[in-house]
Design a protein around this motif. Structure first.
Motif, PDB file in Angstrom:
ATOM      1  N   ARG A  26      27.253  57.614  34.992  1.00 11.86           N
ATOM      2  CA  ARG A  26      26.961  56.247  35.445  1.00 11.86           C
ATOM      3  C   ARG A  26      28.127  55.286  35.162  1.00 11.86           C
ATOM      4  O   ARG A  26      28.463  54.430  35.963  1.00 11.86           O
ATOM      5  N   ARG A  27      28.745  55.456  34.002  1.00 13.07           N
ATOM      6  CA  ARG A  27      29.851  54.550  33.621  1.00 13.07           C
ATOM      7  C   ARG A  27      31.037  54.633  34.576  1.00 13.07           C
ATOM      8  O   ARG A  27      31.687  53.641  34.878  1.00 13.07           O
ATOM      9  N   GLU A  29      30.819  55.916  37.679  1.00 18.60           N
ATOM     10  CA  GLU A  29      30.346  55.672  39.048  1.00 18.60           C
ATOM     11  C   GLU A  29      30.247  54.175  39.330  1.00 18.60           C
ATOM     12  O   GLU A  29      30.635  53.703  40.391  1.00 18.60           O
ATOM     13  N   ARG A  30      29.748  53.413  38.345  1.00 13.56           N
ATOM     14  CA  ARG A  30      29.445  52.004  38.611  1.00 13.56           C
ATOM     15  C   ARG A  30      30.703  51.150  38.781  1.00 13.56           C
ATOM     16  O   ARG A  30      30.656  50.088  39.375  1.00 13.56           O
TER      17      ARG A  30
END
Ligand code: CDP
Ligand code: MG
Length: 199
Positions: A26-27, A29-30
């Motif tokens: 997530r880190r 990707e965001r």
């Protein structure tokens, strides 16, 4: 193209064991990076060694870096030689890396190598910045790892330079495994105009 830079990230066995796979992905990707390769494997000892030896100077470099870290805290480097220490770390890293499942990923985007390093944080978790993966999710130190004669457990590996990234990507992925595709989000991140938003 400028926004096609690629880098390698591996969630190490401690990251998988801490059930942080989703949080770590997530880190990256965001921020806007694009995942272009992904696999879960248990590396062999040989694969793990080859990974660190894509740069034959790894033992010397890691030894020098650790010596500096000790000195920066006013402590004496507690090993007889930088090279010997580095070879020991290579061996311990290979054991650490091959101790269980890891998640191997290729990420692409503008300045991907540097951006991933920024999000990952410094090598020693106890001194990694707040807001980074290594700073937020674990707490290991050089001294604690060295005392128990093991590698520092810092959740993820991230390539340190474009050259290192190219070599490491070639080691872990075939050309076909690295996917070439567009994301809708690429248009807002990289395209010159904003046509097509309003109906
Ligand atoms: O991973 P990073 O690029 O931040 O650091 P490195 O200098 O390339 O070292 C590779 C890995 O070796 C680190 O991530 C640590 O897991 C391990 N290491 C260690 O266990 N003890 C040290 N004194 C230095 C590195
Ligand atoms: Mg490195």
């Amino acid at each position: 193209m400028i926004h096609k830079e690629k880098t390698l990230v591996i969630i190490k066995p401690d990251g998988v064991q801490r059930t942080l796979i989703g949080e770590i992905i997530r880190r990256y990707e965001r921020v806007g990076l694009k995942l272009i390769g992904l696999k879960m494997i248990v590396p062999t000892l040989e694969q793990a060694k080859a990974h660190y030896l894509v740069n034959p100077d790894f033992p010397k470099n890691v030894g020098n870096k650790t010596k500096k870290a000790y000195e920066a805290e006013g402590k004496e480097f507690p090993f007889p030689s930088v090279e010997e220490f580095g070879l020991g770390i290579l061996h311990k890293n290979a054991q650490y890396f091959s101790s269980g499942p890891v998640v191997v990923m290729a990420w692409q985007g503008l300045g991907a190598v540097g951006l991933v390093r920024k999000i990952t944080g410094g090598t020693e978790p106890i001194n990694s910045d707040v807001g980074t993966i290594r700073g937020d999710f674990t707490l290991d130190s050089y001294a604690m790892a060295d005392t128990s004669e093991r590698s520092i457990r810092n959740l993820v590996h991230a390539s340190g330079s474009i050259e290192e990234a190219d070599k490491e990507l070639a080691l872990w992925f075939t050309k076909e495994e690295l996917l070439n595709y567009r994301l809708i989000a690429d248009e807002i991140l990289y395209d010159v105009n904003l046509d097509g938003i309003l109906e």
